[in-house]
Scaffold this motif. Sequence first.
Motif, short mmCIF file in Angstrom:
data_model
loop_
_atom_site.label_atom_id
_atom_site.label_comp_id
_atom_site.label_asym_id
_atom_site.label_seq_id
_atom_site.Cartn_x
_atom_site.Cartn_y
_atom_site.Cartn_z
N ALA A 3 -6.63 3.96 1.03
CA ALA A 3 -5.51 4.53 1.78
C ALA A 3 -5.70 4.46 3.28
N GLU A 4 -6.94 4.34 3.73
CA GLU A 4 -7.21 4.33 5.17
C GLU A 4 -6.78 3.03 5.85
N TRP A 5 -6.48 1.99 5.07
CA TRP A 5 -6.11 0.69 5.64
C TRP A 5 -4.69 0.32 5.25
N GLN A 6 -4.13 -0.60 6.01
CA GLN A 6 -2.91 -1.28 5.63
C GLN A 6 -3.28 -2.66 5.10
N GLY A 7 -2.36 -3.26 4.41
CA GLY A 7 -2.59 -4.59 3.90
C GLY A 7 -1.29 -5.26 3.52
N PHE A 8 -1.31 -6.56 3.39
CA PHE A 8 -0.11 -7.27 2.95
C PHE A 8 -0.51 -8.62 2.36
N VAL A 9 0.40 -9.18 1.59
CA VAL A 9 0.22 -10.48 0.96
C VAL A 9 1.10 -11.49 1.68
#
Length: 281
Positions: free
Chosen positions: A258-264
Motif C-alpha cells: 500500500a505504501e507504493w503506487q504502480g501501474f501496468v
Amino acid sequence: MSTPGWPAPAKLNLFLHITARRADGMHALQTLFQFLDVGDTLYFEPREDGRLSLQGRVAGVAEEENLVMRAARCLQAETGTRLGANIRLEKRLPAGGGLGGGSSDAATTLVALNRLWRTSLSVDELARLGLTLGADVPVFVQGKAAWAEGVGEKFTAASPPEPWYLLVVPDCEVSTAAVFSAPELTRDCQPITIRDFLSGQTTNVCEAVVRKHYPAVDKALKWLGQFAPARMTGTGSCVFAAFENKAQAAEILRKIPAEWQGFVAKGCNRSPLLERLAAES
C-alpha cells in the motif's frame, strides 16, 4: 476549443552504462530508450496574439522554468511565429521517477505546436532545438525506440522486444544531479553492442548509488525482484519488470504494498506521439 489531447509518453531506460566523464563534466553514456503507452497529456489552443499560457503547472516549478513553456518559447524564437497558445497539461508521470516526464512534455510541445502553428521545422530541426532543453528531449521528438550514446543525443534505431511492464513508484523523488555527481558512481563501463544487451550483459550503473541513498527504491527493487528481474529506469526512482502478457503484470500489481503506487504499461518502439501526429495529417 482546444484540439484533442497530445500524448507525452513515458520512457524506460532498459539499461544505463556510463563509459566516461568528459572534460566538460558531462557523462558519456550508453542506453536503450523504449516508450510506454502511458504518460502525460497536453492540450493546445492556438491564439493570434503571441501570448502563451499554461494550466496544470508542476508543483514547485516556476512557470518560466517549466519545460512546456520553455519549449514553446524556443519554437517561437526559432521560427519567428507571431502565434501563441493556451496550453493545458494533465500530469500523470511522477517527478524524479526516471520516466522522462518533463522531457516528454517538452518534446510534445515542440511537435504539436510545430504542426498547429504551421512552422514547418523538420524532425531533425525540432530534435536539435529539443537538445537545448535537455538531453532526453530529442529521443521523444524522434519518437522511435533508440540505442543512445554520447550524452544521450546520438541515436541508432532499435527494435527491442515490446513486453508488458509492471512499474513500481516508490514514495520518493530522486535528484538526477545528485546521482551523477556521486563519487561512487561507476563511470568506466566498457562500451557494449546491441547484441550484448540482448544477451543480458547490461545493468543500470545508477542503481547502486540510488539504492544506497534512497532506501525506498532498494526496497521496491527487492520486492519486485521476487516475481521477475527488476531494474531501475534512468536515475530512478521508478523500477520495472517485464512480463509476457498484461494479465501476468496485473496479477503482480494487485499484490503491491500500500505504501507504493504502480501501474501496468505496454512497451512501444513507436511513440504514441507519432500516432497522434499522423492523425493530424
